[in-house]
Design a protein around this motif. Structure first.
Motif, mmCIF file in Angstrom:
data_model
loop_
_atom_site.group_PDB
_atom_site.id
_atom_site.type_symbol
_atom_site.label_atom_id
_atom_site.label_comp_id
_atom_site.label_asym_id
_atom_site.label_seq_id
_atom_site.Cartn_x
_atom_site.Cartn_y
_atom_site.Cartn_z
ATOM 1 N N LEU A 160 9.931 16.633 -26.010
ATOM 2 C CA LEU A 160 10.506 15.572 -25.178
ATOM 3 C C LEU A 160 9.419 14.895 -24.355
ATOM 4 O O LEU A 160 9.376 13.666 -24.249
ATOM 5 C CB LEU A 160 11.588 16.170 -24.278
ATOM 6 N N LEU A 161 8.526 15.689 -23.773
ATOM 7 C CA LEU A 161 7.439 15.132 -22.975
ATOM 8 C C LEU A 161 6.465 14.355 -23.844
ATOM 9 O O LEU A 161 5.988 13.282 -23.454
ATOM 10 C CB LEU A 161 6.708 16.251 -22.234
ATOM 11 N N LEU A 162 6.161 14.885 -25.021
ATOM 12 C CA LEU A 162 5.231 14.223 -25.931
ATOM 13 C C LEU A 162 5.708 12.819 -26.265
ATOM 14 O O LEU A 162 4.923 11.862 -26.305
ATOM 15 C CB LEU A 162 5.089 15.061 -27.207
ATOM 16 N N LYS A 163 7.000 12.668 -26.509
ATOM 17 C CA LYS A 163 7.563 11.371 -26.871
ATOM 18 C C LYS A 163 7.592 10.402 -25.691
ATOM 19 O O LYS A 163 7.786 9.208 -25.874
ATOM 20 C CB LYS A 163 8.960 11.549 -27.459
ATOM 21 N N LYS A 164 7.433 10.924 -24.494
ATOM 22 C CA LYS A 164 7.365 10.081 -23.305
ATOM 23 C C LYS A 164 5.925 9.883 -22.847
ATOM 24 O O LYS A 164 5.669 9.422 -21.723
ATOM 25 C CB LYS A 164 8.206 10.697 -22.181
ATOM 26 N N ASN A 165 4.980 10.235 -23.714
ATOM 27 C CA ASN A 165 3.555 10.087 -23.432
ATOM 28 C C ASN A 165 3.112 10.876 -22.202
ATOM 29 O O ASN A 165 2.232 10.446 -21.448
ATOM 30 C CB ASN A 165 3.187 8.612 -23.275
ATOM 31 N N VAL A 166 3.735 12.029 -22.008
ATOM 32 C CA VAL A 166 3.350 12.940 -20.935
ATOM 33 C C VAL A 166 2.815 14.221 -21.566
ATOM 34 O O VAL A 166 3.436 14.780 -22.476
ATOM 35 C CB VAL A 166 4.544 13.272 -20.020
ATOM 36 N N LYS A 167 1.678 14.674 -21.109
ATOM 37 C CA LYS A 167 1.102 15.915 -21.616
ATOM 38 C C LYS A 167 1.778 17.094 -20.927
ATOM 39 O O LYS A 167 1.662 17.269 -19.713
ATOM 40 C CB LYS A 167 -0.403 15.946 -21.362
ATOM 41 N N GLY A 168 2.502 17.892 -21.686
ATOM 42 C CA GLY A 168 3.156 19.073 -21.151
ATOM 43 C C GLY A 168 2.367 20.321 -21.487
ATOM 44 O O GLY A 168 1.943 20.508 -22.630
ATOM 45 N N ILE A 169 2.154 21.178 -20.504
ATOM 46 C CA ILE A 169 1.366 22.397 -20.685
ATOM 47 C C ILE A 169 2.149 23.581 -20.126
ATOM 48 O O ILE A 169 2.518 23.586 -18.948
ATOM 49 C CB ILE A 169 0.005 22.297 -19.972
ATOM 50 N N ILE A 170 2.430 24.558 -20.973
ATOM 51 C CA ILE A 170 3.100 25.785 -20.547
ATOM 52 C C ILE A 170 2.045 26.860 -20.310
ATOM 53 O O ILE A 170 1.192 27.094 -21.168
ATOM 54 C CB ILE A 170 4.105 26.261 -21.605
ATOM 55 N N ILE A 171 2.106 27.502 -19.154
ATOM 56 C CA ILE A 171 1.134 28.535 -18.821
ATOM 57 C C ILE A 171 1.864 29.776 -18.330
ATOM 58 O O ILE A 171 2.748 29.691 -17.476
ATOM 59 C CB ILE A 171 0.151 28.062 -17.729
ATOM 60 N N ASP A 172 1.490 30.932 -18.894
ATOM 61 C CA ASP A 172 1.895 32.208 -18.318
ATOM 62 C C ASP A 172 0.657 33.090 -18.226
ATOM 63 O O ASP A 172 -0.464 32.605 -18.404
ATOM 64 C CB ASP A 172 3.060 32.854 -19.088
ATOM 65 N N THR A 173 0.828 34.352 -17.936
ATOM 66 C CA THR A 173 -0.338 35.201 -17.699
ATOM 67 C C THR A 173 -1.160 35.483 -18.949
ATOM 68 O O THR A 173 -2.300 35.922 -18.853
ATOM 69 C CB THR A 173 0.091 36.547 -17.076
ATOM 70 N N GLN A 174 -0.597 35.213 -20.132
ATOM 71 C CA GLN A 174 -1.338 35.485 -21.360
ATOM 72 C C GLN A 174 -1.509 34.281 -22.280
ATOM 73 O O GLN A 174 -2.238 34.358 -23.270
ATOM 74 C CB GLN A 174 -0.640 36.594 -22.168
ATOM 75 N N ASN A 175 -0.874 33.162 -21.961
ATOM 76 C CA ASN A 175 -0.866 32.029 -22.887
ATOM 77 C C ASN A 175 -0.957 30.690 -22.169
ATOM 78 O O ASN A 175 -0.498 30.544 -21.033
ATOM 79 C CB ASN A 175 0.426 32.036 -23.709
ATOM 80 N N ARG A 176 -1.529 29.739 -22.901
ATOM 81 C CA ARG A 176 -1.552 28.335 -22.483
ATOM 82 C C ARG A 176 -1.182 27.515 -23.711
ATOM 83 O O ARG A 176 -1.889 27.564 -24.715
ATOM 84 C CB ARG A 176 -2.931 27.941 -21.971
ATOM 85 N N MET A 177 -0.084 26.775 -23.640
ATOM 86 C CA MET A 177 0.450 26.082 -24.806
ATOM 87 C C MET A 177 0.615 24.589 -24.553
ATOM 88 O O MET A 177 1.032 24.191 -23.464
ATOM 89 C CB MET A 177 1.819 26.666 -25.191
#
Length: 222
Positions: A119-136
């Motif tokens: 959804l964010l990608l289609k709105k030209n917004v860079k979305g980044i998910i971060i937890d203690t072991q991952n960055r997506m």
């Protein structure tokens, strides 16, 4: 560049120390119990939204007293608390949105939250998910640069579309040249960069870039 951080209701043990992101984050939004997590990290959220069914009345008062804006929603609604927070963030026209507390716990929630990156990608917004072991983050066709991280040394590419066509990896321990991958492929799991930077490119599809690490007990920088 405007950056907004959203903190959801995921397991607290999977949320890194948020204070290390405060210096370059313009606005903090807490979704449900995520608002309390923001406050517990010494940050005042600009917005606290959700049905707040995961916190008690005392905790709710803490959130209400520390958030600039506190808005409650009914428990029975068409959107999740995280989606409400995303709508608020998108309305502020950011370039990047960081998402914490959206993985772990219930698998249906985690998978849906990862798909919200589309959804964010289609709105030209860079979305980044971060937890203690991952960055997506989610990517579209084209050429992309990726930097080496001592904290997240492993780099994996997971197709979110049925096929990803023409994937080329340069500067990686396991390079690729014009390779097609599809759902279920493990070809691009647990790769590493051989220098500080590498590139990946592809012609068609949607690709999830995951930087990860094994579980250890230290804080997570960007």
């Amino acid at each position: 560049m405007k950056r907004i951080a959203i903190v959801g209701n995921g397991p607290r043990k999977l949320i890194p120390d948020l204070r290390q992101y405060a210096s370059f984050t313009d606005t903090w939004i807490g979704a449900d119990r995520g608002a309390l997590t923001v406050i517990e990290n010494g940050i005042s959220p600009a917005f606290a939204v959700g049905d707040f069914d995961s916190i008690n009345e005392r905790e709710k008062e803490v959130v209400r007293s520390n958030a600039d804006s506190f808005t409650t929603y009914p428990s029975e609604k068409d959107q999740t608390d995280l989606e409400i927070a995303l709508d608020k963030a998108i309305s502020m026209d950011p370039q990047e949105i960081y998402l914490f507390g959206v993985t772990g716990g219930r698998l249906d929630h985690a998978m849906t939250n990862i798909q919200l990156l589309y959804l964010l990608l289609k709105k030209n917004v860079k979305g980044i998910i971060i937890d203690t072991q991952n960055r997506m983050e989610l990517t579209e066709p084209g050429s992309h640069e990726v930097s080496r991280s001592e904290t997240f040394p492993y780099i994996s590419f997971v197709p979110l579309s049925k096929n990803v066509e023409g994937l080329t990896l340069q500067g990686f321990y396991y390079p690729l040249n014009d390779q097609s991958i599809m759902w279920g492929s493990t070809l691009c799991i647990s790769n590493k960069l051989i220098s500080n930077y590498g590139t990946f490119s592809y012609r068609e599809g949607i690709l999830l870039l995951i930087k990860s690490r094994d579980a250890v007990s230290h804080t997570i920088p960007v």
